[in-house]
Design a protein around this motif. Structure first.
Motif, PDB file in Angstrom:
ATOM      1  N   ARG A 384      41.160  42.350  48.416  1.00  0.00           N
ATOM      2  CA  ARG A 384      41.807  41.309  47.634  1.00  0.00           C
ATOM      3  C   ARG A 384      43.011  41.879  46.884  1.00  0.00           C
ATOM      4  NH1 ARG A 384      40.061  36.725  47.916  1.00  0.00           N
ATOM      5  NH2 ARG A 384      41.392  36.113  46.176  1.00  0.00           N
ATOM      6  N   GLU A 386      44.053  41.342  43.999  1.00  0.00           N
ATOM      7  CA  GLU A 386      43.755  41.683  42.603  1.00  0.00           C
ATOM      8  C   GLU A 386      43.273  43.121  42.455  1.00  0.00           C
ATOM      9  OE1 GLU A 386      42.466  37.301  43.156  1.00  0.00           O
ATOM     10  OE2 GLU A 386      42.404  39.169  44.288  1.00  0.00           O
ATOM     11  N   TRP A 387      42.724  43.670  43.551  1.00  0.00           N
ATOM     12  CA  TRP A 387      42.126  45.008  43.459  1.00  0.00           C
ATOM     13  C   TRP A 387      43.150  46.048  43.016  1.00  0.00           C
ATOM     14  CZ3 TRP A 387      37.256  46.367  43.226  1.00  0.00           C
ATOM     15  CH2 TRP A 387      36.914  47.711  43.377  1.00  0.00           C
ATOM     16  N   THR A 388      44.350  45.956  43.547  1.00  0.00           N
ATOM     17  CA  THR A 388      45.389  46.918  43.173  1.00  0.00           C
ATOM     18  C   THR A 388      46.337  46.363  42.120  1.00  0.00           C
ATOM     19  OG1 THR A 388      46.666  46.154  45.085  1.00  0.00           O
ATOM     20  CG2 THR A 388      45.344  48.129  45.379  1.00  0.00           C
ATOM     21  N   ALA A 389      46.471  45.026  42.046  1.00  0.00           N
ATOM     22  CA  ALA A 389      47.450  44.434  41.128  1.00  0.00           C
ATOM     23  C   ALA A 389      46.922  44.252  39.715  1.00  0.00           C
ATOM     24  CB  ALA A 389      47.924  43.091  41.676  1.00  0.00           C
ATOM     25  N   ASP A 390      45.618  44.205  39.557  1.00  0.00           N
ATOM     26  CA  ASP A 390      45.044  43.876  38.246  1.00  0.00           C
ATOM     27  C   ASP A 390      43.922  44.861  37.907  1.00  0.00           C
ATOM     28  OD1 ASP A 390      43.993  42.776  35.966  1.00  0.00           O
ATOM     29  OD2 ASP A 390      43.754  40.752  36.770  1.00  0.00           O
ATOM     30  N   PRO A 391      44.218  45.906  37.148  1.00  0.00           N
ATOM     31  CA  PRO A 391      43.175  46.889  36.795  1.00  0.00           C
ATOM     32  C   PRO A 391      41.989  46.271  36.068  1.00  0.00           C
ATOM     33  CG  PRO A 391      45.362  47.736  36.272  1.00  0.00           C
ATOM     34  CD  PRO A 391      45.540  46.297  36.628  1.00  0.00           C
ATOM     35  N   LYS A 392      42.231  45.226  35.279  1.00  0.00           N
ATOM     36  CA  LYS A 392      41.125  44.576  34.568  1.00  0.00           C
ATOM     37  C   LYS A 392      40.174  43.896  35.555  1.00  0.00           C
ATOM     38  CE  LYS A 392      43.548  43.780  30.192  1.00  0.00           C
ATOM     39  NZ  LYS A 392      44.022  42.764  29.218  1.00  0.00           N
ATOM     40  N   TRP A 393      40.745  43.279  36.584  1.00  0.00           N
ATOM     41  CA  TRP A 393      39.926  42.624  37.610  1.00  0.00           C
ATOM     42  C   TRP A 393      39.059  43.661  38.310  1.00  0.00           C
ATOM     43  CZ3 TRP A 393      38.587  42.349  42.703  1.00  0.00           C
ATOM     44  CH2 TRP A 393      38.168  41.134  43.219  1.00  0.00           C
ATOM     45  N   GLN A 394      39.672  44.795  38.673  1.00  0.00           N
ATOM     46  CA  GLN A 394      38.926  45.843  39.352  1.00  0.00           C
ATOM     47  C   GLN A 394      37.820  46.397  38.453  1.00  0.00           C
ATOM     48  OE1 GLN A 394      39.735  50.342  40.888  1.00  0.00           O
ATOM     49  NE2 GLN A 394      41.320  48.849  41.407  1.00  0.00           N
ATOM     50  N   TYR A 450      33.972  38.073  43.881  1.00  0.00           N
ATOM     51  CA  TYR A 450      34.721  37.854  42.652  1.00  0.00           C
ATOM     52  C   TYR A 450      33.870  38.235  41.450  1.00  0.00           C
ATOM     53  CZ  TYR A 450      37.562  34.809  45.631  1.00  0.00           C
ATOM     54  OH  TYR A 450      38.337  34.306  46.639  1.00  0.00           O
ATOM     55  N   ASN A 602      41.761  28.470  42.242  1.00  0.00           N
ATOM     56  CA  ASN A 602      40.983  29.648  41.894  1.00  0.00           C
ATOM     57  C   ASN A 602      39.502  29.396  42.174  1.00  0.00           C
ATOM     58  OD1 ASN A 602      43.136  31.245  41.084  1.00  0.00           O
ATOM     59  ND2 ASN A 602      43.132  30.408  39.014  1.00  0.00           N
TER      60      ASN A 602
END
Length: 672
Positions: A384, A386-394, A450, A602
């Motif tokens: 996904r 978000e895995w690389t774009a959003d550290p909080k998501w990861q 998610y 979403n």
């Protein structure tokens, strides 16, 4: 790489048949393997959590001892040992290429270098310059090596070029050239480089590789398109180079590979005098625009010469090619259902799901659940964004999987196994080929798609989400058989005809024409078909005619797409048919099941409101016996609501029947 992981050679199996598993074990411990029946694959402790039932070990046995296995990524072509190549004294290599990515290492176009350090190779270096690698030295003196000679300037990315190198033994000169093209024609004079070749040049070579230097190591795999590679057994003059790159056949031709032939296969055809045909490994993308494409024909079948290129990718993978380590012969009396091979080696654990379907030409229940294994494979290893774009998501994902004791590995961390068709290759091109002959980390018991801030939402898609239906049927005591896309594609309506009712899972998105034909026939003969998902019957796919488990998707015009196919590349290489949406192929989902995909947001859900017609119509009023509320489905583990993330709509213009009754509509969706 994971310390312990693996894959099955198939996703479905019948009683009496054998399924084989390919396991890599990098631990120092012995692998313990067992089989379980999977009741629930959702690790959410607020629900049923993961629930499995052990299966007797009869039928499970080891084939070989699992050890650490490498992954041979990157597509390339192989032409087996060709004796005429071993006696070359002078040589010319030519090709037409389009590089599509800068590299931190060289990329090979055409290679004749063998392990004994004989031969010559043409490629691009880490700076994008054309480079010739030529073997020099003497075995007797123990000084065999490779000398590189480069052009002074790099080639332009995403532009076609003629490239060549010639070596003349009599003069000791090596000549290289790069000529940029536009619509198949040279737009300026070639960039030429000439050098004295080192002494003791060792030509020969055992085999020819296209897009690679070695069969067994991934470095130097090419990113880009290669067209019309040729080999001559002499050094061509500049005038002859121009004629040869223009398509003329000259004396001294050894091999000329025409990629416009047999595009639906892994074969590469040599039109030269020796017929040195070859094989493609890791399924590169064919039926792509070549250097002479004019745009006047959008289908490669109508102008194959304009599609005489192959798009190689350094991260293509259609099979890890690990040895089989375990085999499971399904007992004759094993119940149809979802199963998994459980692997343990010290602290390392993994699971490999598979599905047991009824014996051929029989059924063991009145109800069948269609398992969307093609959709699982197309989404296999979806990393996904978000895995690389959003550290909080990861961080949230890692925290949730740890707290739930869920499956701990994410495709975003393990790109070595190849990503999904919702991701991009390292050169930016969309991934069009998927395969189940590799570990698919999101096809695992306990995988969470998610993360959610509260424990009441599971954040599941595909296999773990579909297990909710199976768990519900199991808990309520409804007998059911599982059938998968594979059986439906190959056995058609006859497979379904034995069932009173057929259900889908939560997201039956990817289908072949054979599958739609079977479902329509079943429905029209009076079968009860329950579509229980969203965004279903959306994309058209093609199956490899050579390798079961390899699937192609062309994301053509229209639709919500993670990437778009290039103009002129909308037709499948595997079957020659127009790809893309089934709607653009004249078969909208509404024609099959009354509703079809309309919007995506979403991963949150909302409720349905029962319509007055649903209550009043005697054909449907029975559905709501005992239900007093007008609002239903405003809760649940999937985004807190029964309708959300991807929504379908009824639309008579697209095929919803005039007799269809809308019994409920969703509402109150968020702005996105």
């Amino acid at each position: 790489m994971l310390l312990l992981t693996g894959y099955a050679d198939r996703l479905s199996v019948r009683p009496g048949e054998t399924i084989r598993f390919h396991v890599s074990n990098a631990t120092a411990d012995i692998v313990d393997a067992s089989v379980v029946r999977v009741i629930s694959a959702d690790p959410n402790p607020a629900g049923m959590a993961i629930k499995t039932v052990p299966v007797a070990a009869d039928g499970l046995h080891g084939i070989s001892t699992p050890s650490k296995n490498a992954i041979n990524r990157g597509s390339y072509g192989v032409i087996a040992v060709a004796p005429p190549l071993a006696t070359l004294d002078s040589v010319t290599l030519l090709a037409t290429v389009m590089a599509t990515a800068a590299a931190d290492e060289g990329r090979t176009i055409l290679s004749m270098i063998d392990p004994a350090r004989c031969g010559i190779a043409l490629g691009l270096d880490r700076c994008g310059r054309l480079v010739t690698s030529i073997c020099v030295g003497s075995h007797d003196a123990g000084s065999v090596g490779v000398r590189n000679i480069e052009t002074p300037t790099p080639v332009e990315l995403h532009r076609w070029h003629h490239v060549w190198v010639s070596f003349d033994r009599s003069t000791g000169r090596l000549n290289m050239g790069v000529q940029p093209l536009e619509a198949g024609r040279a737009i300026r004079a070639p960039h030429l480089t000439s050098a004295n070749a080192p002494e003791a040049v060792r030509l020969g070579g055992a085999a020819v590789l296209i897009g690679a230097t070695s069969e067994h190591t991934a470095p130097y795999r090419f990113n880009g398109k290669i067209e019309a590679p040729k080999i001559y057994d002499r050094a061509l003059t500049p005038d002859e180079i121009a004629r040869a790159t223009g398509g003329e056949t000259l004396p001294g031709l050894v091999a000329a590979w025409d990629f416009s032939r047999d595009m639906h296969t892994s074969r590469i055809i040599d039109t030269g005098p020796l017929a040195l045909h070859g094989t493609l490994l890791n399924t590169p993308t064919r039926a792509v625009r070549g250097s002479t494409w004019t745009g006047r024909e959008q289908c490669y079948r109508h102008a194959p010469k304009q599609y005489g290129a192959i798009h190689f990718h350094a991260d293509d993978i259609d099979d890890c090619c690990w040895p089989a380590t375990h085999a499971y012969t399904v007992p004759a009396d094993l119940k149809s259902g979802a199963y998994a091979l459980i692997l343990k080696a010290g602290d390392a654990v993994d699971n490999i799901p598979f599905f047991v379907v009824p014996p051929k030409d029989t059924q063991t229940a009145k109800l069948a659940v269609l398992v969307s294994t093609f959709t699982y494979t197309v989404y296999g290893n979806h990393a996904r964004p978000e895995w690389t774009a959003d550290p909080k998501w990861q961080a949230a994902w890692r925290k949730q999987t740890h707290e739930w004791q869920a499956y701990p590995h994410n495709p975003g961390d393990h790109r070595e196994y190849g990503l999904s068709t919702y991701n991009h290759h390292t050169d930016g091109a969309g991934i069009a080929i998927a395969s189940w002959h590799r570990p698919m980390l999101n096809l695992r018991v306990g995988y969470v798609t998610y993360p959610y801030p509260d424990i009441r939402a599971s954040g599941l898609r595909h296999y773990p989400a579909d297990s909710h239906l199976l768990a519900w049927l199991e808990t309520k005591g409804h007998a059911f058989d599982l059938i998968t896309d594979w059986e439906l594609h190959h056995e058609g309506a006859d497979l379904l005809s034995r069932y009173d009712c057929v259900m889908t899972g939560s997201h039956p998105e990817y289908h072949t024409g054979e599958m739609l034909d079977a479902l329509e026939t079943y429905r029209d003969r009076g079968g009860r078909f329950m579509y229980l998902g969203g965004n279903g019957f959306y994309w058209k796919i093609a199956l490899s005619p050579e390798k079961p488990g390899v699937i192609e998707i062309r994301r053509a015009e229209g639709g919500i797409r993670a990437w778009a196919a290039e103009p002129g590349e909308y037709y499948n290489q595997f079957d020659g048919e127009y790809g893309g949406l089934w709607r653009r192929n004249g078969r909208p989902p509404q024609k099959l099941v009354g509703i079809g995909f309309t919007a995506q947001g979403n991963f949150v859900g909302s409720h349905y409101r029962i319509t007055p017609e649903g209550r009043a119509n005697p054909k449907t009023a029975w559905m709501f016996d005992g239900i007093a509320d007008e609002i239903i489905g405003g809760f649940g583990f999937s985004g807190h609501g029964a309708a959300g993330f991807e929504l379908d709509r009824a639309d008579k213009r697209l095929g919803t029947p005039d007799t269809a009754i809308v019994v409920a509509r969703s509402e109150n969706h968020p702005p996105e």
